[in-house]
Design an enzyme around this catalytic site. Structure first.
Site, PDB file in Angstrom:
ATOM      1  N   LYS A   1       0.846  -1.204   0.000  1.00 37.32           N
ATOM      2  CA  LYS A   1       0.000   0.000   0.000  1.00 37.32           C
ATOM      3  C   LYS A   1       0.879   1.251   0.000  1.00 37.32           C
ATOM      4  O   LYS A   1       0.609   2.220  -0.706  1.00 37.32           O
ATOM      5  CB  LYS A   1      -0.947  -0.010   1.213  1.00 37.32           C
ATOM      6  CG  LYS A   1      -2.026  -1.074   1.086  1.00 37.32           C
ATOM      7  CD  LYS A   1      -2.788  -1.308   2.378  1.00 37.32           C
ATOM      8  CE  LYS A   1      -3.627  -2.590   2.221  1.00 37.32           C
ATOM      9  NZ  LYS A   1      -4.323  -2.974   3.438  1.00 37.32           N
TER      10      LYS A   1
ATOM     11  N   GLN B   1      -5.381  -1.821   9.490  1.00 37.91           N
ATOM     12  CA  GLN B   1      -5.007  -3.086   8.853  1.00 37.91           C
ATOM     13  C   GLN B   1      -5.526  -4.278   9.665  1.00 37.91           C
ATOM     14  O   GLN B   1      -5.277  -4.369  10.861  1.00 37.91           O
ATOM     15  CB  GLN B   1      -3.471  -3.140   8.705  1.00 37.91           C
ATOM     16  CG  GLN B   1      -2.966  -4.367   7.988  1.00 37.91           C
ATOM     17  CD  GLN B   1      -3.430  -4.449   6.526  1.00 37.91           C
ATOM     18  OE1 GLN B   1      -3.379  -3.474   5.794  1.00 37.91           O
ATOM     19  NE2 GLN B   1      -3.904  -5.618   6.118  1.00 37.91           N
TER      20      GLN B   1
ATOM     21  N   ASP C   1     -11.224   1.522   2.888  1.00 44.23           N
ATOM     22  CA  ASP C   1     -11.359   0.065   2.786  1.00 44.23           C
ATOM     23  C   ASP C   1     -12.801  -0.311   2.434  1.00 44.23           C
ATOM     24  O   ASP C   1     -13.066  -1.424   1.999  1.00 44.23           O
ATOM     25  CB  ASP C   1     -11.004  -0.589   4.143  1.00 44.23           C
ATOM     26  CG  ASP C   1      -9.618  -1.218   4.146  1.00 44.23           C
ATOM     27  OD1 ASP C   1      -9.136  -1.576   3.054  1.00 44.23           O
ATOM     28  OD2 ASP C   1      -9.032  -1.357   5.229  1.00 44.23           O
TER      29      ASP C   1
END
Ligand code: NAP
Length: 279
Positions: A46, A90, A113
């Site tokens: 990322k 995460q 997300d």
């Protein structure tokens, strides 16, 4: 048979938004808890994608012993920080942290997300409301669209019903007028369903769950699975060597859905920033 090259398309998509990024100057923050090796690898990808795009990347690292209260406090601080446009916590998180509370705490407008109930709920309504869709399903749709693979009217079978892949991709396929079957651990006869799929999407996490006898000739096969073998190599849930002989299109692992998930995160970060800049 055509390989659905997620790596190449991901690079193309990242290139295509560089100019927007240089005007918008978005910032993505990632909260990383613990030292899970898979998480460290995902976060590294990322970061690399942000650097390539020109998105500022901030990482907040915490030990696995962080309490839920401390984590929620940090999320709220990032929510309030006007310099941050996108926020990822995460996953997975240590067992003592209650993940639904964490997902709920992320401001929906920064939820790149696409896991927050607000964004999932909007996606449920119609494709026009897919503002910040969950990254992996969004990446899969982008990949199918890029290869001009029609979805409308097709029999789509999804294997796996997680909140982050199986359920949302089922909904996004339904939004595009596919006839969708979602299979999971309680499905009585998995092969009976998968054999009917024009498009088969597999998101389970079990090497060789899908063998050639379970796939229709000419099917489009999307393998989301990411399994680490004992020798350290990566593989998906589909027996690629055998299934690729029957499929019309198939994603490799690695190089298929993984890079598309990262590209989708970048697109979501740009979109979130654009929306935050609107008067
Ligand atoms: P998850 O939350 O563990 O979900 C797995 C799903 O598969 C569940 O719905 C489970 O059902 C179902 N399942 C388990 N065994 C099955 C079987 N034998 N037959 C049919 N269904 C079965 O996992 P996830 O987060 O969705 O991830 C799935 C895989 O995709 C993992 O390998 C993960 O690493 C990978 N992944 C890859 C990306 C990427 O970017 N490439 C992104 C996300 C995830 P129950 O819940 O009822 O047990």
């Amino acid at each position: 048979m055509t390989i659905l090259d997620g790596k190449a398309l991901s690079e193309e998509l990242i290139d295509s938004v560089k100019e927007k990024a240089s005007n918008l100057k978005p910032t993505l923050a990632v909260i990383l808890v613990g030292e899970n090796p898979a998480s460290l690898a995902y976060v590294k990808n990322k970061k690399k994608a942000c650097e390539k795009t020109g998105i500022e990347y901030i990482e907040y690292k915490y030990p696995a012993t962080i309490t839920q209260e401390e984590l929620l406090k940090k999320i709220e601080e990032v929510n309030q920080d006007d310099n941050v446009n996108g926020l990822i916590v995460q996953l997975p998180l240590p067992d003592h942290i209650y993940v639904p509370e964490v997902i709920k705490a992320v401001a929906p407008k920064k939820d790149v997300d696409g896991f927050h109930a607000y964004n999932i709920g909007k996606m449920f309504l119609s494709p026009e409301f897919e503002d910040l869709p969950p990254a992996t399903p969004f990446g899969i749709v982008k990949l199918l669209d890029h290869y001009d693979i029609p979805i409308e009217g097709k029999d789509v079978v999804v294997v796996g019903h997680s909140n982050i892949v199986g359920k949302p991709i089922s909904m996004m396929m339904l939004n595009r007028n596919a006839t969708v079957t979602t299979c999971h651990i309680y499905t009585k006869d998995l092969a009976a369903h998968t054999k009917n799929a024009d498009i088969l999407i597999v998101a389970v996490g079990k090497e060789k769950l899908i063998t050639a006898d379970m796939v229709k000739d000419g099917a489009v096969v999307v393998d989301v699975g990411m399994n680490r073998r004992e020798d350290g190599s990566l593989c998906g849930d589909v027996d690629f060597d055998e299934v690729s002989k029957k499929a019309s299109y198939i994603t490799p692992v690695p190089g298929g859905v993984g890079p598309m998930t990262v590209a989708a995160l970048i697109l979501n970060t740009i979109r979130a920033t654009e929306r935050q800049n609107q008067p």
